[in-house]
Design an enzyme around this catalytic site. Sequence first.
Site, PDB file in Angstrom:
ATOM      1  N   LYS A  51      -6.360  -7.225   0.294  1.00 55.09           N
ATOM      2  CA  LYS A  51      -7.489  -7.689   1.100  1.00 55.09           C
ATOM      3  C   LYS A  51      -7.207  -9.049   1.724  1.00 55.09           C
ATOM      4  CE  LYS A  51     -11.656  -6.556   0.364  1.00 55.09           C
ATOM      5  NZ  LYS A  51     -11.675  -5.369   1.241  1.00 55.09           N
ATOM      6  N   GLY A  52      -6.627  -9.957   0.930  1.00 53.70           N
ATOM      7  CA  GLY A  52      -6.350 -11.278   1.473  1.00 53.70           C
ATOM      8  C   GLY A  52      -5.326 -11.244   2.592  1.00 53.70           C
ATOM      9  N   ASN A  54     -20.164  -5.280   1.886  1.00 53.41           N
ATOM     10  CA  ASN A  54     -20.607  -4.041   2.509  1.00 53.41           C
ATOM     11  C   ASN A  54     -21.915  -3.619   1.850  1.00 53.41           C
ATOM     12  OD1 ASN A  54     -19.969  -2.690   0.098  1.00 53.41           O
ATOM     13  ND2 ASN A  54     -17.984  -1.996   0.854  1.00 53.41           N
ATOM     14  N   ASP A  82       0.826  -1.199   0.000  1.00 59.58           N
ATOM     15  CA  ASP A  82       0.000   0.000   0.000  1.00 59.58           C
ATOM     16  C   ASP A  82       0.867   1.258   0.000  1.00 59.58           C
ATOM     17  OD1 ASP A  82      -2.198  -1.624   0.127  1.00 59.58           O
ATOM     18  OD2 ASP A  82      -2.675  -1.184   2.231  1.00 59.58           O
ATOM     19  N   GLU A 125      -9.984 -10.058  -5.219  1.00 58.77           N
ATOM     20  CA  GLU A 125      -8.824  -9.341  -5.774  1.00 58.77           C
ATOM     21  C   GLU A 125      -7.863 -10.280  -6.492  1.00 58.77           C
ATOM     22  OE1 GLU A 125      -8.343  -5.244  -3.185  1.00 58.77           O
ATOM     23  OE2 GLU A 125      -7.018  -6.914  -2.712  1.00 58.77           O
ATOM     24  N   ASP A 162     -11.407  -5.647   6.226  1.00 56.76           N
ATOM     25  CA  ASP A 162     -10.547  -6.833   6.191  1.00 56.76           C
ATOM     26  C   ASP A 162     -10.299  -7.365   7.601  1.00 56.76           C
ATOM     27  OD1 ASP A 162     -10.362  -6.493   3.447  1.00 56.76           O
ATOM     28  OD2 ASP A 162      -8.554  -5.272   3.600  1.00 56.76           O
ATOM     29  N   GLY A 210      -3.198   3.088   8.661  1.00 53.62           N
ATOM     30  CA  GLY A 210      -2.915   1.965   7.771  1.00 53.62           C
ATOM     31  C   GLY A 210      -3.818   0.777   8.024  1.00 53.62           C
ATOM     32  N   ASN A 230      -4.414  -8.717   4.417  1.00 59.16           N
ATOM     33  CA  ASN A 230      -4.926  -8.001   5.586  1.00 59.16           C
ATOM     34  C   ASN A 230      -5.806  -8.910   6.447  1.00 59.16           C
ATOM     35  OD1 ASN A 230      -3.670  -5.648   4.735  1.00 59.16           O
ATOM     36  ND2 ASN A 230      -5.532  -4.780   3.828  1.00 59.16           N
TER      37      ASN A 230
END
Length: 307
Positions: free
Chosen positions: A39-40, A179, A12, A138, A247, A282, A42
């Site tokens: 995403k994974g 969401n 990131d 993702e 996440d 973060g 995290n």
Amino acid sequence: MSVTVVGSLNEDVLVSVDRLPGRGETVVARDSALAPGGKGANQAAAAGVLGGGVHMVGRVGDDPAGDRQLAALASSRVNVSRVLRTTGAPTGTATIPVEAGSGENLIVVVPGANAELAPEDVDVPSVRSARVVLLQLEVPLPAVEAAARAATGTVVLTPAPPAALPAALLERVDVLVPNEHELVLLAGADPGERSPGELVQLARRVTAGAVVVTLGARGALVVPAGGPALLQAPPPVTAVDTTGAGDCFCGALGQALATDADLPTAVRQAVAAAASSTTGAGARGALPDEETLRDLLPRVPLATPVG
């Protein structure tokens, strides 16, 4: 093992701004920083910090960014032996402007090596034997579908970024975690504000299985496969940065489900973990450990039925 995550690993680029830019607008940032993400990854880090037995399945580039992502996950008690190096593709990246004060953000992802994850990469013992398998979108959909087919435990899918979900995949998903925006898209509904009751109706239109709708600062909506829906509010916290809160929610949800918690109890823990994660900068700056979560749970309001 308790939880296996199949998904993305990114580096990131966090950019602090006074306010998020509008379409076609330029704003000047205060500063920028590199941080581990995806995403994974995290979700895996959140689950790993909360308990052991977490495995990550994915791809990074054969580059220094890949080294940093593997080291960051290992420091969060995640087994990375099934994360493959990819020659000729860089580690994925995400650029994330974060608004000072509110902590709200925008995210733009360049998949890189994540786009190379193949079905044969995920049909592995760490997926087949996990009590809970966490999936997102993702990485290529064929890899997600292959992981869902290989799993023998509980399958949890975060449909982000949103995409049409094949019926065969939905049939393999035990808990869908969109969401509000993602749920509306999956249901083919028009954008707009909706009451919890209306969201329950949309969730049941998408799948006959269990759905947990994350609602940001409002908490989460639990829509079980059978029985009444519940609205679970979060504990009060001072949010600094909401990056990765969803996440963290999924990682904590997976870890709770792996200990045989029922869905409302698992969501209660996940809401508390996600709220705690927003108190630092973060996606992983404030992931709660077991002690932090245990101390925060008494401050979580009781869930309320949704009529």
